[in-house]
Every structure is written in structure tokens, then in C-alpha cells.
Design a protein around this motif. Structure first.
Motif, short mmCIF file in Angstrom:
data_model
loop_
_atom_site.label_atom_id
_atom_site.label_comp_id
_atom_site.label_asym_id
_atom_site.label_seq_id
_atom_site.Cartn_x
_atom_site.Cartn_y
_atom_site.Cartn_z
N ALA A 211 0.85 -1.20 0.00
CA ALA A 211 0.00 0.00 0.00
C ALA A 211 0.88 1.24 0.00
N LYS A 212 0.50 2.24 -0.83
CA LYS A 212 1.20 3.51 -0.90
C LYS A 212 0.18 4.65 -0.84
N ASP A 213 0.61 5.80 -0.26
CA ASP A 213 -0.27 6.96 -0.25
C ASP A 213 -0.09 7.77 -1.52
N GLN A 220 2.62 -0.19 3.58
CA GLN A 220 2.62 -1.62 3.92
C GLN A 220 3.24 -2.38 2.77
N ASP A 221 4.09 -3.34 3.09
CA ASP A 221 4.68 -4.19 2.07
C ASP A 221 5.06 -5.51 2.73
N GLY A 222 4.15 -6.47 2.75
CA GLY A 222 4.46 -7.72 3.39
C GLY A 222 3.26 -8.65 3.41
N LEU A 223 3.44 -9.76 4.09
CA LEU A 223 2.43 -10.81 4.13
C LEU A 223 1.42 -10.54 5.23
N LEU A 224 0.14 -10.67 4.88
CA LEU A 224 -0.96 -10.54 5.83
C LEU A 224 -1.51 -11.94 6.08
N LYS A 225 -1.32 -12.43 7.33
CA LYS A 225 -1.77 -13.78 7.63
C LYS A 225 -3.29 -13.85 7.74
N GLN A 226 -3.82 -15.06 7.61
CA GLN A 226 -5.28 -15.24 7.65
C GLN A 226 -5.84 -14.74 8.97
N SER A 229 -5.88 -7.92 9.81
CA SER A 229 -6.43 -6.78 9.09
C SER A 229 -5.45 -5.61 9.13
N LYS A 230 -5.52 -4.78 8.11
CA LYS A 230 -4.75 -3.54 8.06
C LYS A 230 -5.68 -2.43 7.57
N THR A 231 -5.52 -1.22 8.15
CA THR A 231 -6.31 -0.07 7.74
C THR A 231 -5.37 1.05 7.30
N PHE A 232 -5.66 1.65 6.16
CA PHE A 232 -4.85 2.72 5.61
C PHE A 232 -5.73 3.94 5.34
N THR A 233 -5.20 5.15 5.62
CA THR A 233 -5.95 6.39 5.43
C THR A 233 -5.06 7.44 4.78
N ASP A 234 -5.63 8.19 3.84
CA ASP A 234 -4.91 9.29 3.20
C ASP A 234 -5.94 10.32 2.73
N LYS A 235 -5.52 11.56 2.61
CA LYS A 235 -6.44 12.62 2.19
C LYS A 235 -6.78 12.54 0.70
N GLU A 236 -5.88 11.96 -0.11
CA GLU A 236 -6.09 12.00 -1.55
C GLU A 236 -6.30 10.63 -2.19
N ARG A 237 -5.35 9.68 -1.94
CA ARG A 237 -5.42 8.43 -2.68
C ARG A 237 -4.62 7.34 -1.97
N ILE A 238 -5.09 6.10 -2.09
CA ILE A 238 -4.36 4.92 -1.63
C ILE A 238 -4.21 3.97 -2.82
N ASP A 239 -2.96 3.57 -3.11
CA ASP A 239 -2.69 2.60 -4.17
C ASP A 239 -2.39 1.25 -3.53
N LEU A 240 -3.07 0.19 -3.99
CA LEU A 240 -2.94 -1.14 -3.41
C LEU A 240 -2.45 -2.13 -4.46
N ARG A 268 -4.04 -4.79 -8.84
CA ARG A 268 -3.55 -3.44 -8.56
C ARG A 268 -4.74 -2.49 -8.54
N LEU A 269 -4.98 -1.83 -7.41
CA LEU A 269 -6.17 -1.02 -7.20
C LEU A 269 -5.78 0.35 -6.70
N SER A 270 -6.62 1.34 -6.97
CA SER A 270 -6.40 2.71 -6.52
C SER A 270 -7.73 3.31 -6.10
N TYR A 271 -7.78 3.94 -4.91
CA TYR A 271 -9.03 4.49 -4.38
C TYR A 271 -8.83 5.90 -3.87
N THR A 272 -9.89 6.72 -3.99
CA THR A 272 -9.91 8.10 -3.54
C THR A 272 -11.12 8.30 -2.64
#
Length: 279
Positions: A211-213, A220-226, A229-240, A268-272
Motif C-alpha cells: 500500500a502507498k499513499d 505496507q509491504d508484506g504478508l498478511l496472515k489469515q 487486518s490492516k487499515t490505511f488512510t490518506d487525504k487524496e489516494r491509496i494505491d494497493l 492493482r487497485l487505486s481508491y480516492t
């Protein structure tokens, strides 16, 4: 003399499925070279690390982290060099014992784990309750006997006390108010409205998350085990970048994204801010 025709060339030592059917790694390398792309360019386009691209082209999948991730990397690399991902994945499954049959062991384990334990009797509480009952009965008997010895005056006073005086009034107890419903997870995730908020949960299996802002800062750059959860927040955009996207549950600005991807796929996803919309 070209390097490819040299008798000591490492390409001659790579495994091949047949004279007309190259191995998965060699097919990816040939397509990359034919497209005029370098390993660095393919790594940038797919987010697959350079050493891992080299290893896959050598048919070495030991660093992929398992068959699920190997299929995801093969799918991403095949798309980058304009190959059919499905045929390569079928070839990989044929060379590695076939695609495993899904098992229902995990749901059974989950059901067994959440089963409540039978409650044992609390003998200490029972003894305390019995003592309180005995003391209360003894006190009641004592006061009842005192009232009988005193006779009529007590009965008369009691009757007077029961008559309401001029200042007495009846107090009606207020009806209990129903509890307010707790806000749902999606409502909490949807606040605040002027930011983009993403919650990623590895619901049905582990997943690799990057994840990048909006400024390109790596969140975030790594393995998420079963179950994590991870939560990311930014004022403009999050790239996943989501690996094994079929196992992921994704909430964006308080709304669940119903279909993130397929099992083993890399998305590869991007949200605003606002309604979820993949870039």
C-alpha cells in the motif's frame, strides 16, 4: 556467435516440457525477450521483485511462498509479456502435481473452536447464596416474633402509615429505554468523509499486501496472515497491490468491495475519497 547458441549457455540446462512445448519459465523469458523488455521493466510493471523474476524464468518457484503465490506471479508476468496466463498456469499445475482439491477442514476447525465450553457449577456462589438465605430467614423470623409480642399498637401504627397524607403522591417508574444499536463496522470505516479509508482483511487465506499513499510513501509491504487486518488512510489516494486477491475482504470508505479478484491473482487497485472506484 550468439550467447543463446553457446554450448555452455545456461538456457540449454533449463528444464523443458518438450521440443515444441517450453517450460513455464522459459516461455516467459522468450516472450519477454521477444517483446524487447528487460527484467527490470517487467518487475516495475508487475511489482514482482527482480530476483524472483530471474528465479521464475529459471523455473525455480521455491521463493514464491507456495503454489498459490506462484500461480499469481505467473499470471502477472504472463500478462506483462502478452502471453495467455491460463495455459501457463495449467502447465505449472501439470508439472507440480496438479491443482490441490479444496478442503473443508478449516470451516470445521472454526466451528469447533468457537463452540462454547460447558459451564461448571460455581459452588462458592451457591454456598454464599445459601448463607444469605439462612440469615435472611432468621432475621425475618426475629422481626415477625417481635411484632406479635407488641400487639395492637403496632398494627394501628401500620394502618396509619399506609394512609396517604396530603403531600403524598404516586411515583410511576419510567419505562426502560431500548438500547441504541451499535454502529456497524462499515459505518465506522466510512468516517471521515474527506479522506480515503481502506480496511483489508485476509479473510479466507493469507495475502501479500503493498500500500502507498498519494505521495508514493510505502505504508505496507508484506504478508498478511489469515484473520489479520490492516487499515490505511490518506487525504487524496491509496494505491494497493493485493496478492491472492480471492482470499481478501476489502472495505473502502465504509463500503465493501464485493469482488476483489480471483484466488491466486495479483490485483492493482487505486481508491480516492467517496464511493469506491478502482483506478
Amino acid at each position: 556467435m550468439s550467447i543463446g547458441n553457446s554450448p555452455n549457455s545456461p538456457e540449454e540446462d533449463r528444464p523443458s516440457a518438450g521440443p515444441d512445448r517450453p517450460s513455464v519459465g522459459r516461455a516467459l523469458q522468450q516472450a519477454r525477450v521477444g517483446a524487447g523488455l528487460t527484467v527490470e521493466e517487467v518487475s516495475t510493471a508487475t511489482r514482482v521483485r527482480i530476483p524472483l523474476v530471474h528465479a521464475i524464468e529459471q523455473d525455480d518457484f521455491s521463493s514464491c511462498g507456495g503454489d498459490v503465490y506462484a500461480r499469481g506471479h505467473i499470471r502477472a508476468l504472463a500478462r506483462a509479456v502478452s502471453l495467455d496466463p491460463q495455459s501457463l498456469i495449467e502447465r505449472y499445475d501439470a508439472d507440480h502435481g496438479g491443482r490441490p482439491t479444496p478442503t473443508v477442514a478449516a470451516p470445521l476447525f472454526e466451528a469447533e473452536r468457537i463452540r462454547s465450553e460447558p459451564r461448571r457449577p460455581n459452588w462458592t456462589a451457591a454456598m454464599v447464596a445459601a448463607i444469605v438465605a439462612v440469615v435472611g430467614f432468621a432475621g425475618f423470623t426475629f422481626f415477625s416474633s417481635g411484632n406479635k409480642h407488641q400487639g395492637g399498637p403496632i398494627a394501628s401504627d401500620t394502618a396509619k402509615a399506609d394512609k396517604p397524607g396530603p403531600a403524598s403522591r404516586t411515583i410511576h417508574p419510567q419505562a426502560p429505554q431500548p438500547p441504541r444499536p451499535a454502529p456497524s463496522d462499515s459505518a465506522i470505516a466510512g468516517l471521515p468523509k474527506d479522506k480515503v479509508t481502506i480496511k483489508v482483511t485476509a479473510k479466507d487465506g493469507q495475502s501479500w499486501i503493498s500500500a502507498k499513499d498519494a505521495n508514493g510513501k510505502l505504508l505496507q509491504d508484506g504478508l498478511l496472515k489469515q484473520g489479520e487486518s490492516k487499515t490505511f488512510t490518506d487525504k487524496e489516494r491509496i494505491d494497493l497491490v493485493v496478492g491472492n486477491a480471492g482470499a481478501v475482504q476489502l472495505y473502502v470508505n465504509g463500503k465493501e468491495v464485493k469482488k476483489v479478484g480471483d484466488e491466486g491473482s495479483v490485483e492493482r487497485l487505486s481508491y480516492t475519497p467517496g464511493d469506491p472506484q478502482a483506478g
